[in-house]
Design an enzyme around this catalytic site. Sequence first.
Site, PDB file in Angstrom:
ATOM      1  N   TYR A 152       0.822  -1.210   0.000  1.00 24.95           N
ATOM      2  CA  TYR A 152       0.000   0.000   0.000  1.00 24.95           C
ATOM      3  C   TYR A 152       0.859   1.264   0.000  1.00 24.95           C
ATOM      4  CZ  TYR A 152      -3.930  -3.020   1.430  1.00 24.95           C
ATOM      5  OH  TYR A 152      -4.896  -3.980   1.498  1.00 24.95           O
TER       6      TYR A 152
ATOM      7  N   GLU B  98     -22.896   1.003  19.237  1.00 27.33           N
ATOM      8  CA  GLU B  98     -23.655   1.117  17.990  1.00 27.33           C
ATOM      9  C   GLU B  98     -24.306   2.480  17.785  1.00 27.33           C
ATOM     10  OE1 GLU B  98     -24.960  -3.367  16.817  1.00 27.33           O
ATOM     11  OE2 GLU B  98     -26.000  -2.480  18.537  1.00 27.33           O
TER      12      GLU B  98
END
Length: 397
Positions: free
Chosen positions: A298, A373
């Site tokens: 990368y 969440e």
Amino acid sequence: MKLEELFLKESEKYVEWIINIRRELHKYPELDFNLPKTTKIITDILESLNIEYKSGIGKSGILAELKGKNQNITIALRADMDALPIIENTNCSFSSKHHGYMHACGHDAHTGILLGVAKILSENRNHLPCNVRFIFQPAEETTGGALPMIKDGCLDGVNAIFGLHVDPSLEVGKIGIKYGAMNASSTGIEFKVIGKSCHGAYPSSGVDAIVTTAQIISSIQSIISRNVDSRDSVVISFGKISGGEAENIIAQEVTCIGTMRTISNDTKENMKIRLKDMVEMISRAYGATGEIIFKDSYTALINHDEYVDIVKENGNSFLGKENVFIETLTNMGVEDFSYYLEKVAGVFFVLGVKNKNEKIVAPLHNEKFNIDESSLIVGVKMQILNILSAYKKLENL
């Protein structure tokens, strides 16, 4: 009502929907490019939302798009879909059903957020000012799914792109941004030292590849302290050494494998020259032969500062200045969102998911990793605001 207010208000209707999607994705983690269950969940949702899509992009990626009023401007959002080969130990009601695999890096959250944005924008498509492209990418954790997707045209016609990653070091309700270089590049290193085997009792009759290798490894660290600008960053680590046959035989051959992390491409190329010189010349000085090969992985993730400004301003207004963390240090880990930013202007930022009170504190790539969440709707709203702000910027160019 302003467009921003409209979309943010609409977002509140779908909080539970987004959480449920994330949980469904979490139950079926898959690896690399092999994502049949994951992609089926996504395409079923896209079809239910009447959003056009193409599957099989970059082998197993998905490309979807909503058309807006100004079809000359397209803004993309990207989410990675793959998981990790980790046995989950969270005791969640929606824990992995694929034993040995786990969404331990939060890609289920990234995909859930992207689907949440798609849901809200599709329900209000008559108000959408521009095209929005949704990039669902495979293989971020392994060989890199970004390049195959780019090759298959996922960025064609895109004017700007945004990506995010969950961050368990930041409390939920916070985001993190970084101007300039956010993540390092990665280069694999493998060097081999070839000496001459002999009996361990008579080392002078051979050339010890182990002693030579030890000298090379020690000397390489001096490159960082003496050949790299102190304001730059380079990390060289060797994680595997193999060689030798028995305790009383001088090793004829040793192979050493490691990795190099850099921020600047110029620095990376200069380091390759110095490493090659070090391996070959020290080997020669010890009577051995040294060989080295490099495998670039990368590239460095370099944010475009004008788009970092957009995320910062949206974070300040939506979350409050105290909840926008401006990072000053480059993360020496890698992220293949870097390839998108080499082609298109944009930004990658992080989303806080930590909650000490709920004991949601485990790091990424950990068997106990989880998220608060309530972070999902924060991510959705931030990305919607980013789209609207980027459109205004591009419209005025």
